[in-house]
Design an enzyme around this catalytic site. Structure first.
Site, short mmCIF file in Angstrom:
data_model
loop_
_atom_site.label_atom_id
_atom_site.label_comp_id
_atom_site.label_asym_id
_atom_site.label_seq_id
_atom_site.Cartn_x
_atom_site.Cartn_y
_atom_site.Cartn_z
N ASP A 1 4.99 -2.20 1.67
CA ASP A 1 5.80 -1.02 1.34
C ASP A 1 4.94 0.24 1.23
O ASP A 1 5.31 1.19 0.56
CB ASP A 1 6.58 -1.25 0.04
CG ASP A 1 5.67 -1.56 -1.14
OD1 ASP A 1 4.47 -1.82 -0.92
OD2 ASP A 1 6.17 -1.54 -2.28
N ASP B 1 3.59 4.66 -1.75
CA ASP B 1 4.32 3.41 -1.92
C ASP B 1 5.80 3.81 -1.92
O ASP B 1 6.23 4.56 -2.78
CB ASP B 1 3.91 2.79 -3.26
CG ASP B 1 4.72 1.57 -3.62
OD1 ASP B 1 5.88 1.44 -3.17
OD2 ASP B 1 4.22 0.72 -4.38
N LYS C 1 -0.72 -2.18 -14.10
CA LYS C 1 0.32 -1.41 -14.80
C LYS C 1 0.09 -1.25 -16.30
O LYS C 1 0.89 -1.72 -17.11
CB LYS C 1 1.69 -2.01 -14.51
CG LYS C 1 1.91 -2.14 -13.02
CD LYS C 1 3.34 -2.32 -12.60
CE LYS C 1 3.43 -2.33 -11.10
NZ LYS C 1 3.60 -3.62 -10.45
N1 GDD Z 1 6.14 -12.94 0.28
C1 GDD Z 1 6.22 -12.31 -0.90
N2 GDD Z 1 6.62 -13.02 -1.98
N3 GDD Z 1 5.93 -10.99 -0.97
C2 GDD Z 1 6.02 -10.39 -2.19
C3 GDD Z 1 6.45 -11.06 -3.34
C4 GDD Z 1 6.76 -12.47 -3.23
O1 GDD Z 1 7.13 -13.15 -4.20
N4 GDD Z 1 6.46 -10.19 -4.39
C5 GDD Z 1 6.06 -9.01 -3.90
N5 GDD Z 1 5.80 -9.10 -2.56
C6 GDD Z 1 5.37 -8.02 -1.66
C7 GDD Z 1 6.33 -6.83 -1.73
O2 GDD Z 1 7.32 -6.95 -0.71
C8 GDD Z 1 5.40 -5.65 -1.50
O3 GDD Z 1 5.23 -5.37 -0.13
C9 GDD Z 1 4.07 -6.12 -2.06
O4 GDD Z 1 4.15 -7.54 -2.16
C10 GDD Z 1 3.77 -5.51 -3.44
O5 GDD Z 1 4.86 -5.76 -4.30
P1 GDD Z 1 5.59 -4.58 -5.11
O6 GDD Z 1 6.71 -5.19 -5.84
O7 GDD Z 1 5.88 -3.44 -4.22
O8 GDD Z 1 4.46 -4.24 -6.17
P2 GDD Z 1 4.16 -2.84 -6.88
O9 GDD Z 1 4.36 -1.71 -5.96
O10 GDD Z 1 4.90 -2.81 -8.15
O11 GDD Z 1 2.59 -3.01 -7.22
C11 GDD Z 1 1.67 -3.40 -6.23
O12 GDD Z 1 1.39 -2.33 -5.35
C12 GDD Z 1 0.73 -1.18 -5.95
C13 GDD Z 1 0.47 -0.17 -4.87
O13 GDD Z 1 1.67 0.31 -4.39
C14 GDD Z 1 0.37 -3.88 -6.91
O14 GDD Z 1 -0.46 -4.43 -5.93
C15 GDD Z 1 -0.35 -2.72 -7.63
O15 GDD Z 1 -1.58 -3.16 -8.15
C16 GDD Z 1 -0.59 -1.59 -6.61
O16 GDD Z 1 -1.21 -0.49 -7.28
MG MG Z 2 5.22 -1.42 -4.13
#
Ligand code: GDD
Ligand code: MG
Length: 363
Positions: free
Chosen positions: A109, A219, A160
């Site tokens: 994303d 993001d 977070k």
């Molecule tokens: N296959 C799979 N299965 N993919 C997953 C799953 C799962 O259970 N959970 C999350 N993902 C994928 C999401 O689709 C996304 O592309 C990515 O992993 C990160 O998940 P998000 O839910 O978007 O996390 P976030 O944005 O809250 O936090 C993450 O991204 C940040 C940067 O944008 C973390 O990595 C943070 O540390 C980071 O700063």
């Molecule tokens: Mg994200």
């Protein structure tokens, strides 16, 4: 270099639009995010991608005709109703990724203009197990926050934290290079969080490094960031488009992006910052600003949209007013004369025939 794209999250913050499409297929200036990502990979000579998905994402992606840009795509799917988090899917794809070389992992994303080869170079130079891309942001509390020591070694990784507890403004950009040794750090067959389990352990062992990225990075997981990204790109990229309409007195305030076959009726005012998808039909005296309208949607005469996201195949009636932060799901019908004040969310396929004046989700 092989890449794994994590694309099986639940995307709750982008509901109701994420009820009907995964985040990685959201249009960004009328092109799915996936396609932007694939083009970026190809530029970096990456032509093999493993999509780590869930069942719904896999189905949606297979239905969707994205240009694959010459990339070989295979799918690795989380078990039904058992999401594997951000680490489990990497472990699951272990055999597929192989043990010969370091590989790239991307959160699916993220829109960024990162040079993946540079991260790989740093990774090889430092000799750690993981090198993660980092960005400076204003509010780090929504992300993984990183403190760097000398020589780009990561001293702390906190996922977070409360805003006041964040030691820096440097965050995890969700773009990683891993050595095959990483597989030893991820337990098999269950949900694993890279951010909460694996990275802290690597930090303890001194095997995690950070590469600072100073370019574009967004993001798209929150509606306001998704709109902001479209806005930033409208300001910065050249969009080839024909802007001639049959209707008289149409006013186009640049920047705007119109996909194929958009029609606009007379005296409508479009832009600044309007993105209209393929086959979007706009009536007379319509006003659209700071908004993204997905393909096949119809906006009737005298309607006005300001700061909204309108899904695919929706119908917006005459004199409808849609305020800031509204998100209208795919296939929604909003009846004539309705006003939706700021922050109203309408679920896919609903029909709205009364005014809504409070932030609310219409189910
Ligand atoms: N296959 C799979 N299965 N993919 C997953 C799953 C799962 O259970 N959970 C999350 N993902 C994928 C999401 O689709 C996304 O592309 C990515 O992993 C990160 O998940 P998000 O839910 O978007 O996390 P976030 O944005 O809250 O936090 C993450 O991204 C940040 C940067 O944008 C973390 O990595 C943070 O540390 C980071 O700063
Ligand atoms: Mg994200």
């Amino acid at each position: 270099l092989k890449a794994v794209i994590l694309a099986g999250g639940s995307a709750t913050r982008l509901r109701p639009l994420s009820c009907t499409r995964p985040k990685i297929l959201f249009p960004v200036i009328n092109k799915p995010l996936l396609q932007w990502i694939l083009e970026g990979l190809v530029k970096n000579n990456v032509n093999e991608v493993i999509m780590a998905v869930n069942r719904q994402t896999e189905i949606a992606m297979k239905q969707f005709r994205t240009r694959k840009c010459g990339v070989r795509i295979t799918y690795s799917c989380d078990p039904l109703r058992k999401p594997l988090g951000t680490g489990g899917p990497i472990k699951k794809a272990e055999k597929h990724i192989g043990y010969n070389a370091s590989f790239l992992v991307l959160n699916g994303d993220i829109f960024a203009d990162v040079n993946y080869r540079e991260i790989l170079r740093m990774h090889e130079e430092k000799g750690g197990v993981a090198t993660i891309a980092l960005c400076h942001v204003e509010d780090p509390s929504r992300y993984g926050v990183v403190e760097l020591a000398k020589e780009n070694r990561v001293k702390r990784f906190i996922e977070k934290p409360q805003r006041e507890d964040a030691p820096t403004n440097l965050i995890n950009a969700g773009i990683y290079i891993f050595s095959p040794e990483i597989f030893k750090y991820i337990p098999e067959g269950r949900m694993v969080s890279m951010e909460r389990e694996v990275f802290p352990r690597l930090v303890e062992e001194g095997k995690l490094y950070g590469y600072i990225h100073n370019g574009l990075w967004v993001d798209i997981g929150k509606p306001e960031d998704y709109l902001k990204l479209n806005e930033m790109l409208l300001d910065s990229i050249f969009i080839q488009q024909k802007l001639k309409f049959k209707g008289e007195g149409v006013k186009v305030n640049k920047p705007v992006a119109f996909d194929k076959n958009v029609s606009v009726g007379e005296k409508s005012v479009i832009g600044p910052y309007a993105v209209l998808g393929e086959n979007v039909k706009v009536g007379r005296n319509v006003f659209i600003q700071d908004s993204v309208v997905f393909s096949e949607t119809e906006i009737s005469d005298f309607a006005s949209l300001e700061g909204a996201i309108i899904g695919e195949g929706a119908f917006i009636g005459r004199r409808v007013k849609i305020g800031r932060g509204c998100i209208i799901g795919d296939g929604v019908k909003v009846g004539d004369g309705i006003t939706l004040s700021d922050g109203v969310l309408v679920c896919p396929s609903k029909e709205v025939f009364e005014n809504v004046s409070a932030i609310k989700c219409i189910i």
